[in-house]
Write a protein that holds these residues in place. Structure first.
Motif, PDB file in Angstrom:
ATOM      1  N   THR A 272      43.312 -14.089   5.362  1.00  0.00           N
ATOM      2  CA  THR A 272      42.108 -14.013   6.205  1.00  0.00           C
ATOM      3  C   THR A 272      40.943 -14.643   5.451  1.00  0.00           C
ATOM      4  O   THR A 272      40.940 -14.674   4.221  1.00  0.00           O
ATOM      5  CB  THR A 272      41.711 -12.549   6.502  1.00  0.00           C
TER       6      THR A 272
ATOM      7  N   THR B 217      30.640 -16.534  -7.954  1.00  0.00           N
ATOM      8  CA  THR B 217      32.009 -17.050  -8.027  1.00  0.00           C
ATOM      9  C   THR B 217      32.967 -15.907  -7.707  1.00  0.00           C
ATOM     10  O   THR B 217      32.650 -14.749  -7.944  1.00  0.00           O
ATOM     11  CB  THR B 217      32.366 -17.586  -9.426  1.00  0.00           C
ATOM     12  N   GLY B 218      34.105 -16.264  -7.179  1.00  0.00           N
ATOM     13  CA  GLY B 218      35.085 -15.236  -6.837  1.00  0.00           C
ATOM     14  C   GLY B 218      34.974 -14.787  -5.394  1.00  0.00           C
ATOM     15  O   GLY B 218      35.774 -13.992  -4.917  1.00  0.00           O
TER      16      GLY B 218
ATOM     17  N   PHE C 234      46.257 -17.743   1.754  1.00  0.00           N
ATOM     18  CA  PHE C 234      45.027 -17.077   2.222  1.00  0.00           C
ATOM     19  C   PHE C 234      45.340 -16.470   3.584  1.00  0.00           C
ATOM     20  O   PHE C 234      45.611 -17.194   4.539  1.00  0.00           O
ATOM     21  CB  PHE C 234      43.877 -18.073   2.396  1.00  0.00           C
TER      22      PHE C 234
ATOM     23  N   GLU D 207      40.667 -27.735  -5.930  1.00  0.00           N
ATOM     24  CA  GLU D 207      40.685 -26.971  -4.677  1.00  0.00           C
ATOM     25  C   GLU D 207      40.500 -27.882  -3.466  1.00  0.00           C
ATOM     26  O   GLU D 207      41.190 -27.730  -2.463  1.00  0.00           O
ATOM     27  CB  GLU D 207      39.607 -25.882  -4.689  1.00  0.00           C
TER      28      GLU D 207
ATOM     29  N   ARG E  89      37.001  -9.323 -10.238  1.00  0.00           N
ATOM     30  CA  ARG E  89      37.061 -10.349  -9.192  1.00  0.00           C
ATOM     31  C   ARG E  89      38.303 -10.197  -8.335  1.00  0.00           C
ATOM     32  O   ARG E  89      39.262  -9.558  -8.736  1.00  0.00           O
ATOM     33  CB  ARG E  89      37.063 -11.740  -9.833  1.00  0.00           C
TER      34      ARG E  89
ATOM     35  N   ALA F 221      36.036 -22.805  -0.885  1.00  0.00           N
ATOM     36  CA  ALA F 221      36.668 -23.069   0.418  1.00  0.00           C
ATOM     37  C   ALA F 221      35.629 -22.994   1.527  1.00  0.00           C
ATOM     38  O   ALA F 221      35.729 -23.706   2.530  1.00  0.00           O
ATOM     39  CB  ALA F 221      37.783 -22.054   0.670  1.00  0.00           C
TER      40      ALA F 221
ATOM     41  N   GLY G 284      35.080 -16.905  -2.822  1.00  0.00           N
ATOM     42  CA  GLY G 284      35.750 -17.892  -1.961  1.00  0.00           C
ATOM     43  C   GLY G 284      34.775 -18.956  -1.478  1.00  0.00           C
ATOM     44  O   GLY G 284      34.977 -19.582  -0.441  1.00  0.00           O
ATOM     45  N   LYS G 285      33.725 -19.209  -2.261  1.00  0.00           N
ATOM     46  CA  LYS G 285      32.685 -20.135  -1.801  1.00  0.00           C
ATOM     47  C   LYS G 285      33.151 -21.595  -1.795  1.00  0.00           C
ATOM     48  O   LYS G 285      32.685 -22.384  -0.981  1.00  0.00           O
ATOM     49  CB  LYS G 285      31.395 -19.972  -2.594  1.00  0.00           C
TER      50      LYS G 285
ATOM     51  N   TRP H  30      38.895  -8.756   1.322  1.00  0.00           N
ATOM     52  CA  TRP H  30      40.092  -9.427   0.848  1.00  0.00           C
ATOM     53  C   TRP H  30      41.380  -8.920   1.479  1.00  0.00           C
ATOM     54  O   TRP H  30      42.281  -9.683   1.707  1.00  0.00           O
ATOM     55  CB  TRP H  30      40.183  -9.289  -0.666  1.00  0.00           C
TER      56      TRP H  30
ATOM     57  N   PHE I  66      41.359 -18.378  10.071  1.00  0.00           N
ATOM     58  CA  PHE I  66      40.697 -19.653   9.789  1.00  0.00           C
ATOM     59  C   PHE I  66      40.608 -20.498  11.064  1.00  0.00           C
ATOM     60  O   PHE I  66      39.646 -21.213  11.277  1.00  0.00           O
ATOM     61  CB  PHE I  66      41.446 -20.388   8.682  1.00  0.00           C
TER      62      PHE I  66
ATOM     63  N   GLN J  45      33.241 -17.200   3.867  1.00  0.00           N
ATOM     64  CA  GLN J  45      33.913 -18.209   4.697  1.00  0.00           C
ATOM     65  C   GLN J  45      33.660 -17.921   6.175  1.00  0.00           C
ATOM     66  O   GLN J  45      33.389 -18.827   6.965  1.00  0.00           O
ATOM     67  CB  GLN J  45      35.408 -18.220   4.380  1.00  0.00           C
TER      68      GLN J  45
ATOM     69  N   TYR K 136      42.920 -28.115  -0.254  1.00  0.00           N
ATOM     70  CA  TYR K 136      42.515 -27.883   1.140  1.00  0.00           C
ATOM     71  C   TYR K 136      42.716 -29.142   1.988  1.00  0.00           C
ATOM     72  O   TYR K 136      42.911 -29.057   3.199  1.00  0.00           O
ATOM     73  CB  TYR K 136      41.043 -27.444   1.224  1.00  0.00           C
TER      74      TYR K 136
END
Ligand code: AMP
Length: 597
Positions: free
Chosen positions: A38, A63-64, A36, A104, A349, A69, A66-67, A8, A18, A43, A108
């Motif tokens: 990085t 969860t938590g 975000f 989300e 998280r 995205a 970043g799945k 993170w 990205f 991801q 995005y």
């Protein structure tokens, strides 16, 4: 630290962006807008693969991580937004998660003109959802039951989809959605790409993968089926009848708590929430017997922190997307070991640390050991705080709150009258009185309260047990004005203290970090050295206050024994020896620095 969390905050080390993962400008910009910096590990691992062509994917991730995205960004880049044909369906177990994913996806895809992502889920008006669908949705985010319903009524045609995403697949199967998922997958084109995300990989999920997926690319974030290092696991052994009073004590001993409390049944969930409300806590319940409207109200209140405690069933908790839960409390354990992983994963998280507590009877201890094996982490066997410990914590908390409160200018006009009322009262007396006014609730409730610890659960961590052998029975407990607010958890506080004092890790123990202060213990011979050294030190440029904790019940292995020194006069309830007015003034320790340290 597992990689999920290690990723993170590492922008200065790894320059992966990205853009470097293959995302185009509109999506890179959308992530920048969201702050975000990085990509997270999942991801980084999935986005290039999913962008490189139509492939099936199995991703083991909680969860938590970043799945959303991780699948949302490549999905958005892969769809033809100029067409209104439904090209992708995302299945999720609950309405809450469904709404969260949709939100989300919209964020995005904010620079994608013409994007229509529609959420469909049970418990809401079907005609309203049908209206949304009629406009033509490229992406549908759905709970399995409602999707099947809308398909059978002819509102949704999956005949041309290129992507099917199963989010929290294990949970959907746990909830009995296998028939719906099977039907949805078999009624859509064979050549679609199927991306499956799951926190765990039970047999049922493997069955889906084998039946409906074609040579899937597999990735795993963190170790399979393990909890993360950012969560500390604790258990408290109590008698069966003391479960509720024990819960109250755990909450009272953690004044800054923001917690999810898990019960096994809807009935217990409702009952415990009602009792907490009756007892004056900001609590609410979330379970399947509530209407959607009620669930939304409760969730909103929890998100806004108007509720401090949310009592939940496992199913209802799945959609809770709150990142800063400080404690998960297992009021009752589930029979399924995997459920514990889901529950404890709600805290710790997004780079924070958290605590997962289990209230257990002696007969449930074998379950704890089974969980330990599964998650490959040891539980700390802790003691339900005594009434006196709680009073002390609450008092310190209150004092800190007073100190930190910004002065309200509107009060100024009333000050002359207030000064008149308070005339003749000394500062010491005023502090004493103010503390007493606020403090009554806890003192009245706890001053004669019994020890709730089951005789077998003597409340010592295994580490503490072994330590207590090497120290004299008596130890010193300190109160220090550093806490979570300073970005510390028990580990980092220990590192800081041992660093300043140049002590070995095991010389500092029973560390308990609260919001704005903490406690820890040392052997008695270190007392003067600890007080003088730490009170002369700073943390990030801020001076530190350190005091001897006045709670008498502190000896490891003491199980309620009182330290002689603390009897009678030194009790904090004794007016002459109040919290502020102890004999030793802050920063004026007579202790001499120990040599050779
Ligand atoms: P998820 O695992 O999809 O539930 O994501 C958890 C949270 O992380 C969400 O609130 C996202 O907005 C956030 N998030 C996702 N990717 C990143 C990233 N690369 N950097 C920071 N936050 C992220």
């Amino acid at each position: 630290m597992p990689l999920i969390y290690a990723n993170w905050h590492r922008q200065s080390i790894d320059m992966t962006t990205f853009k470097a993962l293959g995302l185009e400008e509109p999506f890179v910009n959308a992530t920048l807008d969201l702050g975000f910096e990085t990509p997270t590990e999942i991801q980084e691992k999935t986005i290039p693969v999913l962008l490189s062509g139509e492939t099936d994917l199995i991703a083991l991730a909680q969860t938590g991580t970043g799945k959303t995205a991780a699948f949302g960004l490549p999905l958005l880049q892969s769809i033809a937004v100029e067409s209104r044909i439904t090209q992708a369906v995302i299945l999720s177990p609950t309405r809450e998660l469904c709404m969260q994913i949709t939100q989300e996806i919209k964020q995005y895809g904010k620079y994608l003109k013409g994007l229509n992502a529609v959420a469909v889920y049970g418990g809401a008006s079907i005609s309203e959802q049908a209206k949304q669908l009629k406009k033509g949705a490229q992406i549908i985010i759905a709970t399995p039951g409602r999707l099947k319903d809308l398909m059978s009524r002819g509102y949704i045609d999956l005949g041309k989809i290129s992507f099917c995403i199963l989010d929290e697949a294990d949970e959907m199967l746990n909830m009995g959605f296998y028939p719906e998922i099977k039907e949805i997958l078999s009624k859509s084109p064979n050549d679609k790409a199927t991306w499956l995300f799951s926190a765990t990989m039970p047999k049922e999920v493997s069955r889906i993968a084998m039946k409906f997926m074609n040579d899937p690319f597999e990735i795993s974030v963190g170790e399979k089926n393990t909890s993360t290092d950012s969560v500390r696991h604790e258990y408290y052994t109590i008698g069966g009848r003391d479960r509720y009073p024990a819960l109250k004590r755990l909450v009272d001993a953690n004044p800054g708590i923001f917690s999810l409390i898990f019960c096994r049944t809807k009935r217990d969930t409702q009952r415990i929430a009602e009792k907490l409300i009756e007892d004056g806590y900001n609590a609410g319940a979330i379970h399947g017997d509530l209407s959607q409207n009620q669930r939304d109200l409760v969730m909103n209140a929890f998100r806004k922190k108007q509720l401090q405690l949310l009592v939940a069933t496992d199913v209802a908790a799945r959609g809770i997307d709150v990142d800063d839960i400080t404690h998960v409390i297992n009021y009752q354990l589930s029979d399924e070991i995997e459920t514990y992983t889901h529950r404890s994963g709600r805290t710790g998280r997004a780079g924070r640390s958290g605590i997962s507590m289990v209230i257990a009877t002696r007969s449930e201890l074998r379950k704890i050991h089974a969980i330990e094996k599964k998650i490959k982490q040891e539980f700390v066997n802790k003691k339900i705080p005594t009434g006196l410990e709680i009073c002390e914590i609450q008092l310190y908390h209150l004092a800190n709150k007073v100190k930190e409160t910004a002065i309200d200018q509107d009060i100024e006009g009333y000050l002359p009258a207030i000064n008149d009322v308070l005339e003749g009262i000394t500062r010491e007396e005023l502090i004493n009185k103010m503390m007493s006014v606020e403090f009554k609730r806890f003192h009245n409730y706890y001053s004669k309260s019994k020890d709730l610890n089951s005789p077998s659960g003597n409340g010592e961590s295994r580490q503490a047990k072994s330590r207590s052998k090497s120290y004299a029975p008596d130890t010193i407990r300190y109160f220090i004005t550093l806490g979570e607010r300073d970005g510390l958890d028990w580990k980092s506080l220990k590192d800081f203290v041992t660093g300043v004092l140049k002590l070995q890790g095991e010389e500092i123990f029973r560390i308990d970090v609260k919001e704005s202060f903490s406690f820890f213990n040392t052997a008695p011979d270190l007392q003067d050295f600890v007080l003088s050294t730490l009170s002369a030190s700073e943390f990030k440029g801020r001076p530190i206050s350190i005091e001897i904790s006045r709670n008498p019940e502190i000896a490891p292995g003491g199980g309620g024994r009182r330290r002689k020194k603390s009897r009678g006069k030194s009790s904090k309830f004794n007016k002459r020896d109040n919290f502020y007015g102890g004999k030793r003034k802050k920063g004026k320790s007579s202790g001499k620095r120990r040599k050779n340290r």
